[in-house]
Design an enzyme around this catalytic site. Structure first.
Site, mmCIF file in Angstrom:
data_model
loop_
_atom_site.group_PDB
_atom_site.id
_atom_site.type_symbol
_atom_site.label_atom_id
_atom_site.label_comp_id
_atom_site.label_asym_id
_atom_site.label_seq_id
_atom_site.Cartn_x
_atom_site.Cartn_y
_atom_site.Cartn_z
ATOM 1 N N GLU A 168 0.792 -1.248 0.000
ATOM 2 C CA GLU A 168 0.000 0.000 0.000
ATOM 3 C C GLU A 168 0.816 1.288 0.000
ATOM 4 O OE1 GLU A 168 -2.666 -0.429 3.337
ATOM 5 O OE2 GLU A 168 -3.655 -2.167 2.469
ATOM 6 N N GLU A 275 -6.134 -10.741 -1.298
ATOM 7 C CA GLU A 275 -6.954 -10.522 -0.083
ATOM 8 C C GLU A 275 -8.437 -10.474 -0.443
ATOM 9 O OE1 GLU A 275 -5.492 -7.312 2.383
ATOM 10 O OE2 GLU A 275 -3.421 -7.677 1.810
HETATM 11 C C1 GLA Z 1 -4.936 -4.576 4.328
HETATM 12 C C2 GLA Z 1 -3.697 -5.319 4.716
HETATM 13 C C3 GLA Z 1 -4.030 -6.593 5.385
HETATM 14 C C4 GLA Z 1 -5.115 -6.448 6.398
HETATM 15 C C5 GLA Z 1 -6.300 -5.843 5.766
HETATM 16 C C6 GLA Z 1 -7.407 -5.802 6.777
HETATM 17 O O1 GLA Z 1 -5.525 -5.071 3.210
HETATM 18 O O2 GLA Z 1 -2.848 -5.600 3.639
HETATM 19 O O3 GLA Z 1 -2.891 -7.057 6.036
HETATM 20 O O4 GLA Z 1 -4.688 -5.665 7.483
HETATM 21 O O5 GLA Z 1 -5.932 -4.578 5.319
HETATM 22 O O6 GLA Z 1 -7.470 -7.019 7.491
#
Ligand code: GLA
Length: 372
Positions: A168, A275
């Site tokens: 990020e 994710e």
């Molecule tokens: C982001 C992070 C993850 C996690 C999510 C929420 O996507 O990359 O590690 O913290 O937020 O669970």
């Protein structure tokens, strides 16, 4: 004997119907399809990509652990490998939880994705401060980053096949390219290339990913692509693109997802969906609080379930279409029993973002992604 008068019958009929309506609305859903054999997502997708799940230590026991082993062939530690968890003080590493997850994976033949080595959140405060509490220089910060990455990547060398190296770094703000994090404020953009360099030095065979969210948003996507191109041009060992894919039931739509995957594929690097989840709350309601007092069972309506099922179906159709580029799909959490989206940002709201319900039974969405 006349048991019911006409009006008595009507009253009885009326109260019976109310009763059944109450039962139906309490139950909400017909039973979910049961798994007919012992196959799991990993088997249905064996000719496509590994299918993974983000886990906590709590998931590795009892019925949840059985479900993980049946369905998945890869895991990502949800939190325990983040910098704050692994390295709470300058001279203290806490390995126990991360080691247990890696050991579970090895016992059960699962791949492990490491998550993550450098992020603006869940980073310990000491990282940015000297002993007098003053912000450290770029030189000190990069030295600390190097020590951290070398220690972690070396410890799990040969056990973790892919790392989210930087998480990020791109900004959500329209006119800002990189996020104005402490990493950025102290090091400028160099910290990104350096993190990859340190990880590559520690393990040449781990596949190194840049990971971010907001991939379906054209302006954020452009910035992520700009960053990857810039790193490639500078010969930085970025070897994969992690798309987090935290979605909502009404977003993305088909064209948007197709163009997202097409544009990232054009970078000619492996892509992983890292994710994946689909909140049942529509995008425009992301900040809405009016469901605070609703009971958990009334929030996941038929309409929401249907929309979610369709989006899962569409997403996997497109993941299959881009199978030459996609080398992994990981769900962010195991089941609706608990996910990070429950009470997200302090809103007292249950979410139902995954493929398995609170009893760990496959939902309708599951059926649509295993039969095509
Ligand atoms: C982001 C992070 C993850 C996690 C999510 C929420 O996507 O990359 O590690 O913290 O937020 O669970």
């Amino acid at each position: 004997m006349k048991i019911f008068s006409k009006s008595g019958f009507i009253i009885l009929f009326y109260s019976l119907s109310l009763h059944s309506i109450a039962i139906i609305s309490k139950a909400q859903h017909p039973p979910y399809p049961q798994s007919v054999n012992n196959s799991g997502l990993k088997d249905y997708y064996q000719n496509y990509f590994p299918v993974g799940v983000a886990v906590s230590l709590k998931n590795l026991k009892g019925d949840e652990s059985n479900l993980i082993i049946q369905q998945f062939n890869s895991i990502t530690p949800e939190n325990v490998m983040k910098m704050g968890a692994l390295h709470p003080k300058e001279n203290l590493y806490y390995w126990k939880d991360a080691d247990s997850i890696v050991a579970f994976a090895r016992r059960n033949g699962l791949k492990v994705r490491g998550h993550n080595l450098c992020w603006h959140q869940q980073t310990p405060n000491w990282m940015f401060k000297d002993s007098a509490g003053k912000q450290v220089t770029k030189e000190v910060l990069l030295k600390r980053l190097k020590e951290h990455i070398s220690a972690v990547v070396t410890r799990y060398k040969g056990k973790i096949y892919a790392w989210d190296v930087v998480n990020e770094a791109v900004s959500d703000k329209g006119d800002e390219y990189l996020r104005n994090s402490l990493w950025y404020q102290i090091c400028g953009e160099d910290y990104i290339a350096k993190a990859f360099e340190y990880a590559h030095e520690a393990d040449q065979s781990a596949i190194l990913f840049y990971n971010d969210y907001g991939e379906i948003n054209p302006s954020k996507r452009k910035k992520i692509i700009r960053l990857i191109n810039q790193l490639k041009a500078a010969n930085v060992s970025v070897q994969g693109i992690g798309l987090q894919c935290h979605w909502k039931i009404d977003s993305p739509v088909k064209e948007q997802l197709d163009s997202t995957l097409k544009e990232f594929s054009a970078l000619l690097l492996p892509i992983q969906i890292t994710e994946l989840d689909m909140s049942v709350y529509p995008k425009q309601k992301a900040n809405n609080t009016d469901s605070i007092n609703a009971s958990t069972d009334t929030l996941y309506t038929f309409v929401r379930e249907k929309q979610q099922t369709e989006l899962y179906k569409l997403s996997f159709e497109l993941f299959r279409k881009y199978k030459n580029n996609i080398t992994g799909v990981t769900f962010w959490n195991l089941s609706d029993r608990h996910s990070w989206l429950d009470d997200f940002k302090g809103r007292k709201r249950k979410d139902y973002p995954l493929l398995f319900d609170r009893n760990l039974q496959p939902k309708k969405a599951y059926e649509t992604i295993i039969h095509w």
